[in-house]
Design a protein around this motif. Structure first.
Motif, PDB file in Angstrom:
ATOM      1  N   UNK A   1       0.876  -1.366   0.061  1.00  0.00           N
ATOM      2  CA  UNK A   1       0.195   0.044  -0.125  1.00  0.00           C
ATOM      3  C   UNK A   1       0.890   1.334   0.016  1.00  0.00           C
ATOM      4  N   UNK A   2       2.230   1.172   0.485  1.00  0.00           N
ATOM      5  CA  UNK A   2       3.009   2.273   0.283  1.00  0.00           C
ATOM      6  C   UNK A   2       3.740   2.506  -0.786  1.00  0.00           C
TER       7      UNK A   2
ATOM      8  N   UNK B   1      -6.231   0.606   6.487  1.00  0.00           N
ATOM      9  CA  UNK B   1      -5.248   1.925   6.435  1.00  0.00           C
ATOM     10  C   UNK B   1      -4.603   2.122   5.174  1.00  0.00           C
ATOM     11  N   UNK B   2      -4.431   3.199   4.484  1.00  0.00           N
ATOM     12  CA  UNK B   2      -3.942   3.614   3.344  1.00  0.00           C
ATOM     13  C   UNK B   2      -2.252   3.315   3.363  1.00  0.00           C
ATOM     14  N   UNK B   3      -1.662   3.582   4.640  1.00  0.00           N
ATOM     15  CA  UNK B   3      -0.494   3.545   4.999  1.00  0.00           C
ATOM     16  C   UNK B   3       0.009   2.973   6.374  1.00  0.00           C
ATOM     17  N   UNK B   4       1.126   2.857   6.618  1.00  0.00           N
ATOM     18  CA  UNK B   4       1.563   2.266   8.018  1.00  0.00           C
ATOM     19  C   UNK B   4       1.518   3.355   9.047  1.00  0.00           C
ATOM     20  N   UNK B   5       1.397   4.766   8.718  1.00  0.00           N
ATOM     21  CA  UNK B   5       1.081   5.860   9.553  1.00  0.00           C
ATOM     22  C   UNK B   5      -0.363   5.765   9.972  1.00  0.00           C
ATOM     23  N   UNK B   6      -1.193   5.076   9.508  1.00  0.00           N
ATOM     24  CA  UNK B   6      -2.687   5.032   9.500  1.00  0.00           C
ATOM     25  C   UNK B   6      -3.363   3.983  10.489  1.00  0.00           C
TER      26      UNK B   6
END
Length: 530
Positions: A294-295, A323-328
Motif C-alpha cells: 500500500x506504500x 489503512x492506506x499507509x503504515x502511519x494510519x
C-alpha cells in the motif's frame, strides 16, 4: 545392569533430579540435526528406573503420592526442552540492546513451562505403574497423551515430539501416514524404554520380542512404501524457490529496502539452470517483501514487469487492512499474497496461528501494565487470520500455504491440506541463525508431507529452503546461509484423498490400546496382590 538400575532407583534429592535432567538432555540427541536415536535407548530406561523409585513416604494423600513421579518427569522434561530449544534465545539477540533482558525468559522460561507436560506424563504413568512390561506400557501411553496435549494446550507447541526420534530418515517416516505423530510418540517411547527390562527377568523376552516386531514392521512398511512406484502424476508444475539470505539487521531498515527488493527480483528473473524449465510458480519466504504494497504500489509494477507471461508469484508479505499507509490506523497480517504477471494481487491468505510474544501479545492490556511487549524485533503486532483457503496456481492446481511454525501442527495442516495438491511453507528462520532450530523446523515439513501424501514447497529466508516429495524425500534443497534459487519440476496428482482421518484415527487407536493394556496390567497386579 541390575546394579545400575538399583542405584538409579535408590537415588533421591538433587542426585535424582540431576540424573533425570541429564537423561532428558541426552534424549534430545535423537532429534534433528543429530538424529542419534540410540541415545533414547539410554535416556528412557533411566527414566523408567527413576520412576520405579519415585515413591512417596507412607502414609500420603493422592497428590502427595504422585509428587515424586511428577518431579522426576518434570526434571526429565526440563533437560529435554532446555537442550532442545536453547536456540530460541537467538531471536532476542537480533536487537540485543532492546531484548537481551528477556533472554532468560525464552531460554529457560519456555523449557520450565513445557517440562510440566512431561511431569504430567510421569504422574499418569505412575498411576498405572505395574511390574515388568506393564510400567513400560504405562509410560508409553502417558507420554503419548502428554505429547497430544502439547499440540493444543496454551496455544500448542508440538516441537521435537519424542516420536520424531524414530523417524530420522524417509524410510522410517512412512508409518506416520498410518498412526500419525500421536501414535509414533506412544510406540517410540515403548521401544526406547524396553531396555529397562534388562535389569529384571520378568517379561524380558516378551518386551524385546514386541519391540523387535514393532521396529521390523516400522522399517518394512517404510521400505515397501518407498519401493512401490508412486501413482503416475497427472501433471507437473515448474517451481522456483527463492532464498534471498537477507540479514535481519537490515530487513526493516528503510535505507536498504530497495536493495533487498531488487535482490528478490534478480533471483526471480534469473535464467533457469541447465536442464530446468522456466518456472510457472515463484515462491518468496515469509515477510520477504520489505515494505507494504500500500506504500509502494510501484513494487507491484516492478513484479509485473519481472514475471513472464503466465508466471505467478507467491510472496510472504505484511498486509495492511483498513489503512492506506503504515502511519494510519489499520490491522496488520502476516500473509502470503498471490501476484500475477500483470502485477496484480489476486489472492491473499493470512497466518492463522500466530507466535505468542513474537507476533502478538496475549492479554496485551495486562501485559502492558507490567511492561511486557513483543519479545522479537519486528515492525508491528499482527492480527490472526480467520480462515485459510487454497490458493489457485497456474494450470488449475491448488495449494495451501502455511506460514512459519504453522507447519508444526498436524491437525491444522491436515484439515487444510485435504482439498489441495501442494503444500507451501514460507518461513524466516533467520531469527535463530545456524542452530538446530532450522533443521528441526525442516524435519516438520518432511513429516507433514508424509502424513498428507502431498509435496511441500518450502521457502526460507536463510534456509532451509527445499522441495519435499509426498514420501518425505528431499528432492532438492539449499544449505543454510546461502543466497540462491531452486528450479524443480514438481509432479502432482490432481485428485488426492484426504489422509488426515487415517492417521488421526490410527493415532487415537494406539493411545486407546495402550491405555487399556496399562490399566489391565495394573488391575491384574492388584488382583494378584489380593
Amino acid at each position: 545392569m541390575e546394579r545400575l538400575a538399583g542405584r538409579a532407583i535408590l537415588l533421591w534429592g538433587w542426585k535424582r533430579a540431576l540424573l533425570a535432567f541429564m537423561a532428558g538432555a541426552i534424549a534430545v540427541l535423537g532429534q534433528a540435526p543429530y538424529d542419534f536415536f540410540a541415545a533414547c535407548f539410554v535416556a528412557f530406561p533411566v527414566l523408567v528406573w527413576l520412576l520405579d523409585g519415585a515413591v512417596a513416604d507412607a502414609p500420603a494423600g493422592f497428590l502427595r503420592r504422585l509428587k515424586p513421579a511428577f518431579a522426576t518427569g518434570w526434571w526429565f522434561g526440563f533437560g529435554y526442552f532446555l537442550a532442545g530449544l536453547w536456540w530460541i534465545g537467538g531471536a532476542l539477540l537480533v536487537e540485543a540492546e532492546s531484548f537481551a533482558w528477556a533472554l532468560p525468559l525464552a531460554v529457560v522460561g519456555i523449557p520450565l513451562i513445557l517440562a510440566f507436560f512431561y511431569g504430567f506424563a510421569a504422574a499418569v504413568a505412575r498411576l498405572l505403574w505395574s511390574d515388568g512390561i506393564g510400567r513400560i506400557v504405562a509410560l508409553a501411553f502417558a507420554f503419548g497423551l502428554a505429547e497430544w496435549l502439547r499440540t493444543f494446550l496454551f496455544t500448542g507447541f508440538p516441537w521435537n515430539p519424542i516420536g520424531f526420534a524414530a523417524m530420522p530418515v524417509p524410510l522410517l517416516m512412512q508409518s506416520v501416514a498410518v498412526v500419525g505423530v500421536a501414535g509414533m510418540n506412544v510406540l517410540a517411547v515403548f521401544v526406547f524404554s524396553v531396555p529397562a527390562l534388562l535389569a529384571e527377568r520378568r517379561n524380558r523376552k516378551l518386551g524385546f520380542s514386541l519391540a523387535a516386531v514393532l521396529v521390523a514392521a516400522h522399517a518394512a512398511y517404510g521400505y515397501f512404501r518407498l519401493a512401490v512406484p508412486a501413482t503416475p502424476s497427472e501433471r507437473s508444475i515448474n517451481v522456483r524457490i527463492v532464498q534471498p539470505n537477507i540479514d535481519l539487521a537490515e530487513k526493516w531498515d528503510g535505507t536498504v529496502r530497495d536493495r533487498i527488493f531488487a535482490s528478490l527480483l534478480e533471483l526471480s528473473s534469473a535464467p533457469p539452470k541447465a536442464g530446468a524449465e522456466k518456472p510457472d510458480l515463484i515462491i518468496w519466504p515469509e515477510t520477504s517483501v520489505p515494505f507494504l504494497f500500500t506504500e509502494r504500489p510501484d513494487a507491484l509494477v516492478a513484479i509485473g514487469e519481472t514475471l513472464a507471461e503466465g508466471q505467478m508469484l507467491l510472496a510472504g508479505a505484511v498486509r495492511l487492512e483498513g489503512g492506506a499507509s503504515a502511519g494510519q490506523a489499520g490491522i496488520y497480517y502476516n500473509s502470503v499474497v498471490s501476484i500475477n504477471d500483470k502485477g496484480e494481487i489476486v489472492e491473499a491468505v493470512d497466518k492463522v496461528h500466530l507466535v505468542p510474544f513474537g507476533e502478538y501479545i496475549p492479554f496485551a492490556d495486562v501485559m502492558a501494565r507490567v511492561g511486557l511487549s513483543q519479545l522479537v524485533a519486528g515492525p508491528m503486532n499482527f492480527a490472526a487470520g480467520t480462515n485459510r483457503r487454497p490458493l489457485a496456481l497456474p494450470g488449475g492446481l491448488k495449494s495451501v500455504a502455511f506460514i512459519c511454525y504453522e507447519m508444526i501442527f498436524p491437525g491444522l495442516v491436515s484439515v487444510d491440506a485435504a482439498s489441495t495438491q501442494i503444500m507451501v511453507n514460507v518461513t524466516n528462520d533467520a531469527w535463530f541463525g545456524d542452530t538446530p532450530g532450522p533443521y528441526q523446523h525442516f524435519r516438520q515439513s518432511q513429516v507433514r508431507a508424509v502424513e498428507n501424501g502431498l509435496p511441500v514447497l518450502r521457502a526460507a529466508n536463510t534456509g532451509i529452503s527445499g522441495i519435499v516429495d509426498p514420501r518425505g524425500r528431499v528432492v532438492d534443497a539449499l544449505a543454510m546461509n546461502v543466497r540462491g534459487i531452486i528450479d524443480v519440476s514438481v509432479p502432482v496428482a490432481v485428485s488426492s484423498a484426504a489422509r488426515g482421518p487415517v492417521w488421526q484415527l490410527g493415532g487415537f487407536l494406539i493411545l486407546f490400546l495402550f491405555a487399556v493394556a496399562a490399566g489391565g496390567l495394573k488391575l491384574r497386579q492388584k488382583l494378584r496382590a489380593n
